[in-house]
Design an enzyme around this catalytic site. Structure first.
Site, mmCIF file in Angstrom:
data_model
loop_
_atom_site.group_PDB
_atom_site.id
_atom_site.type_symbol
_atom_site.label_atom_id
_atom_site.label_comp_id
_atom_site.label_asym_id
_atom_site.label_seq_id
_atom_site.Cartn_x
_atom_site.Cartn_y
_atom_site.Cartn_z
ATOM 1 N N MET A 1 37.910 34.794 37.598
ATOM 2 C CA MET A 1 38.802 33.804 36.980
ATOM 3 C C MET A 1 39.704 34.514 35.966
ATOM 4 S SD MET A 1 36.780 30.236 36.906
ATOM 5 C CE MET A 1 35.878 30.454 35.407
ATOM 6 N N HIS B 1 37.063 41.882 31.904
ATOM 7 C CA HIS B 1 36.371 42.718 30.920
ATOM 8 C C HIS B 1 35.554 43.777 31.656
ATOM 9 C CE1 HIS B 1 32.924 40.327 32.074
ATOM 10 N NE2 HIS B 1 33.558 39.222 31.732
ATOM 11 N N HIS C 1 33.670 42.911 34.841
ATOM 12 C CA HIS C 1 34.470 42.858 36.074
ATOM 13 C C HIS C 1 34.759 44.273 36.575
ATOM 14 C CE1 HIS C 1 35.793 38.925 34.153
ATOM 15 N NE2 HIS C 1 35.357 38.530 35.332
#
Ligand code: PAF
Length: 278
Positions: free
Chosen positions: A27, A31, A34
């Protein structure tokens, strides 16, 4: 790196790339957590695809859909650095055109834990992930272990619907003090940020007791609960010691258990989890 906005463009890209595709649905507001998913996808596949889509159907009417942090420019530059091949950034109409009328309901694993606080959340997650799988047709899809129930729900959906994708779970990335990386951490003010470490402390307490041979789920639940309650800014939504596949609450732990929790720190709702045993 290609940035695509339409389903048809992604399908065209996929037809031209017959090698393996590792897919990381997100989404956005990316950070280190991810980045870890993307690196794993990069290491295990010929091509890497990432989607950025703040999925409206997984937010309840009183949740933070409108306020959810967004920074597409920063996200794209990070994805470029990570040598991602294709980024899919659809708008809501692209994913949910007016004629779209099909929902994915996964069953009992969605009816526990988060569901009491976010009814309908996993219907939105399963539906969007099924749609994204249909568009990207990934060989493998990568999800963080922090969102433990989400992982269980997606595995179940893939299994039940005979989807041709391997679901890969990637360990949670934590800040130095143990706080799990999350896009929602940005909501925490400095004092709340300090308090938020209580989730990790609670998980560590459970792990320590488990290591010493404790097998009573009830005792672990009590220990965790009282540790979190000692933090004035924390309010517990749930603390669970459950079977990692069915998510049914346990009384006694046999080989393994999933410890998971949702805790509000001020107005910010954080979740975290850890597996005990194999
Ligand atoms: O974990 C997330 O960020 C979301 O739930 C997902 C899997 C991208 C679906 O919107």
């Amino acid at each position: 790196m290609k940035v695509l906005y339409e389903t048809a463009e992604v399908k065209r890209w996929r037809r031209k790339h017959s090698g393996s595709v590792g897919f990381v649905p997100t989404m956005g507001y990316l950070h280190e957590g991810h980045v870890e998913l993307i690196r794993r996808a990069r290491a295990e596949n010929k091509n890497v695809a990432v989607s950025i889509f703040v999925n409206p159907t997984q937010f309840g009417p009183r949740e933070d859909f409108a306020a959810y942090p967004r920074d597409p420019e920063r996200d794209l530059s990070l994805l470029k650095q990570e040598k991602v091949d294709v980024v899919f950034m659809p708008d809501a109409e692209e994913i949910y055109p007016p004629q779209s009328n099909t929902w994915v309901e996964v069953g009992s694993v969605t009816e526990r834990l988060e569901d009491a606080f976010r009814p309908g959340h996993f219907r939105g997650v399963a539906t969007v992930v099924a749609k994204l799988f249909g568009i990207v047709e990934p060989t493998r899809a990568y999800f963080g272990q922090k969102d433990a129930q989400q992982l269980v729900v997606i595995r179940k959906m893939v299994d039940d619907l005979n989807m041709n994708v391997e679901v890969v779970a990637v360990p949670t990335v934590r800040e130095l003090d143990g706080l799990a990386m999350s896009s929602r951490n940005v909501y925490l003010d400095p004092e709340e940020r300090e308090s938020a470490v209580v989730l990790y402390k609670a998980l560590s307490r459970a792990q320590k007791l488990w290591g010493k041979g404790e097998r009573s789920a009830e005792l672990l639940r009590k220990e965790i609960t009282s540790l979190i309650e000692s933090e004035p800014k924390a309010t517990i939504d749930y603390v669970s010691i459950a079977d990692p596949e069915t998510l049914e609450e346990l009384e006694q732990i046999e080989d393994h258990a999933l410890v998971s929790m949702a805790v509000r720190i001020g107005k910010t709702r954080l979740i975290d989890s850890m597996t005990l045993g194999k």
